[in-house]
Design an enzyme around this catalytic site. Structure first.
Site, PDB file in Angstrom:
ATOM      1  N   LYS A 158      12.344   9.467   0.782  1.00 31.18           N
ATOM      2  CA  LYS A 158      12.197   8.110   0.268  1.00 31.18           C
ATOM      3  C   LYS A 158      13.587   7.680  -0.188  1.00 31.18           C
ATOM      4  O   LYS A 158      13.914   7.678  -1.380  1.00 31.18           O
ATOM      5  CB  LYS A 158      11.172   8.107  -0.874  1.00 31.18           C
ATOM      6  CG  LYS A 158      10.597   6.741  -1.164  1.00 31.18           C
ATOM      7  CD  LYS A 158       9.368   6.850  -2.034  1.00 31.18           C
ATOM      8  CE  LYS A 158       9.068   5.544  -2.748  1.00 31.18           C
ATOM      9  NZ  LYS A 158       8.906   4.357  -1.918  1.00 31.18           N
TER      10      LYS A 158
HETATM   11  N1  PMP Z   1       5.490   4.051   3.498  1.00 35.28           N
HETATM   12  C1  PMP Z   1       6.537   3.418   2.910  1.00 35.28           C
HETATM   13  C2  PMP Z   1       7.647   2.899   3.763  1.00 35.28           C
HETATM   14  C3  PMP Z   1       6.571   3.263   1.520  1.00 35.28           C
HETATM   15  O1  PMP Z   1       7.605   2.619   0.943  1.00 35.28           O
HETATM   16  C4  PMP Z   1       5.499   3.754   0.750  1.00 35.28           C
HETATM   17  C5  PMP Z   1       5.519   3.575  -0.748  1.00 35.28           C
HETATM   18  N2  PMP Z   1       6.243   4.604  -1.346  1.00 35.28           N
HETATM   19  C6  PMP Z   1       4.436   4.393   1.391  1.00 35.28           C
HETATM   20  C7  PMP Z   1       4.465   4.524   2.766  1.00 35.28           C
HETATM   21  C8  PMP Z   1       3.272   4.943   0.611  1.00 35.28           C
HETATM   22  O2  PMP Z   1       3.692   5.991  -0.206  1.00 35.28           O
HETATM   23  P1  PMP Z   1       2.940   6.375  -1.558  1.00 35.28           P
HETATM   24  O3  PMP Z   1       1.491   6.300  -1.280  1.00 35.28           O
HETATM   25  O4  PMP Z   1       3.407   7.754  -1.840  1.00 35.28           O
HETATM   26  O5  PMP Z   1       3.367   5.370  -2.578  1.00 35.28           O
END
Ligand code: PMP
Length: 294
Positions: A158
């Site tokens: 991320k």
């Molecule tokens: N894909 C992207 C590109 C994101 O930014 C996020 C948010 N973090 C997610 C998927 C979903 O991740 P999470 O459920 O861990 O927040």
């Protein structure tokens, strides 16, 4: 909404809690020029950060994948998150933990860069999308921006670099009159939206694209568990083509900020595909809402 650099309150930076407006970094920070930064988006409900440890572990791993060695343990990051929530006197909040290379070095070489870490929280992001969408569902637009192969980007990190695709995809979608983007992967399979994973439901069966080409969201994993517990079948191990998504009865996005957001329509090359806000997605929205507050 108040600007983010001009608020009252406090932010945790490099082990200390400092006044909000003093949590600054120099314009010649490596992270700003070369996207050498990683972050987490988390939500606290009733004083409890949902899946907090999973997020702290992902932050450390996101850093490792892009050679940013975060100088704090998972336990220390956990402590920092709860310390800043307490200092801000917030129980229901969005929590942002992040790390970046500062101004100690410029240039592509990061061998002598110094990692900095921050944790902030705010409580005016109750709904990620306009609350209006809850009635009719979100409108997504199929955009030209595609998710790249894992050989080109650290797709499971991320990290800020990956978010150039997301910010461009989101703008592209908004300019087409939609709330958010639907992105394909480089081979033309369904990938995700700009900041959330995608699910579809057809004849009571749930499917979501295999998460080996983009972030395997913590919310995605939670929804798969909740669906299994409700006795529903979930297929999360294969590639999904756009035609299958357009043919679905229900569809929704999952993400920490977006929570579970139903999709009302998808605009694709002049065609509009409509979806119901059906019972299965509504039940999952409620199950998720109960779980995060339990
Ligand atoms: N894909 C992207 C590109 C994101 O930014 C996020 C948010 N973090 C997610 C998927 C979903 O991740 P999470 O459920 O861990 O927040």
């Amino acid at each position: 909404m108040l600007p983010f650099d001009d608020r009252d309150g406090h932010i945790w930076v490099d082990g200390e809690i400092v006044p909000w407006r003093d949590a600054t970094t120099h314009v010649l920070s490596h992270g700003l020029h070369y996207a050498t930064s990683v972050f987490e988006g988390e939500r606290a409900y009733n004083g409890n950060i949902f899946k907090s440890r999973d997020h702290s572990e992902r932050l450390k791993k996101s850093g490792e994948m892009v050679y940013i060695d975060i100088p704090y343990t998972v336990d220390q990051i956990e402590q920092a998150k709860y310390d800043i929530l307490a200092k801000q006197d917030m129980k229901n909040a969005y929590v942002r933990a992040f790390a970046w290379f500062g101004g100690e070095q410029m240039g592509i070489d990061t061998s002598k860069c110094v990692p900095h870490v921050g944790v902030a929280c705010w409580d005016d992001w109750e709904s990620y999308f306009d609350p209006q969408f809850k009635k009719n569902g979100l409108t997504l637009s199929l955009v030209s921006t595609r998710r790249p192969p894992p050989t080109t980007m650290r797709v499971h990190s991320k990290s800020a670099g990956n978010y150039q695709l997301s910010t461009c995809a989101k703008r592209e979608a908004q300019l087409a009159g939609a709330d958010d983007a639907l992105m394909l992967d480089w081979e033309g399979h369904i990938a995700e939206s700009s900041g959330a994973n995608i699910f579809l439901i057809k004849d009571g069966k749930i499917s979501t694209p295999k998460a080996d080409r983009f972030l395997n969201g913590i919310t995605r994993q939670t929804i798969i568990d909740l669906a299994h517990k409700a006795g529903l079948e979930v297929d999360d191990t294969r590639r999904i083509l756009p035609e299958e998504l357009y043919d679905a009865d229900e569809a929704f996005l999952t993400g920490t900020a977006a929570e579970i957001s139903s999709i009302g329509k998808i605009i694709e090359n002049g065609n509009t595909h409509m979806f119901e806000i059906g019972t299965i997605s509504t039940d999952l929205v409620n199950a998720y809402s109960d779980l995060v507050r339990s």
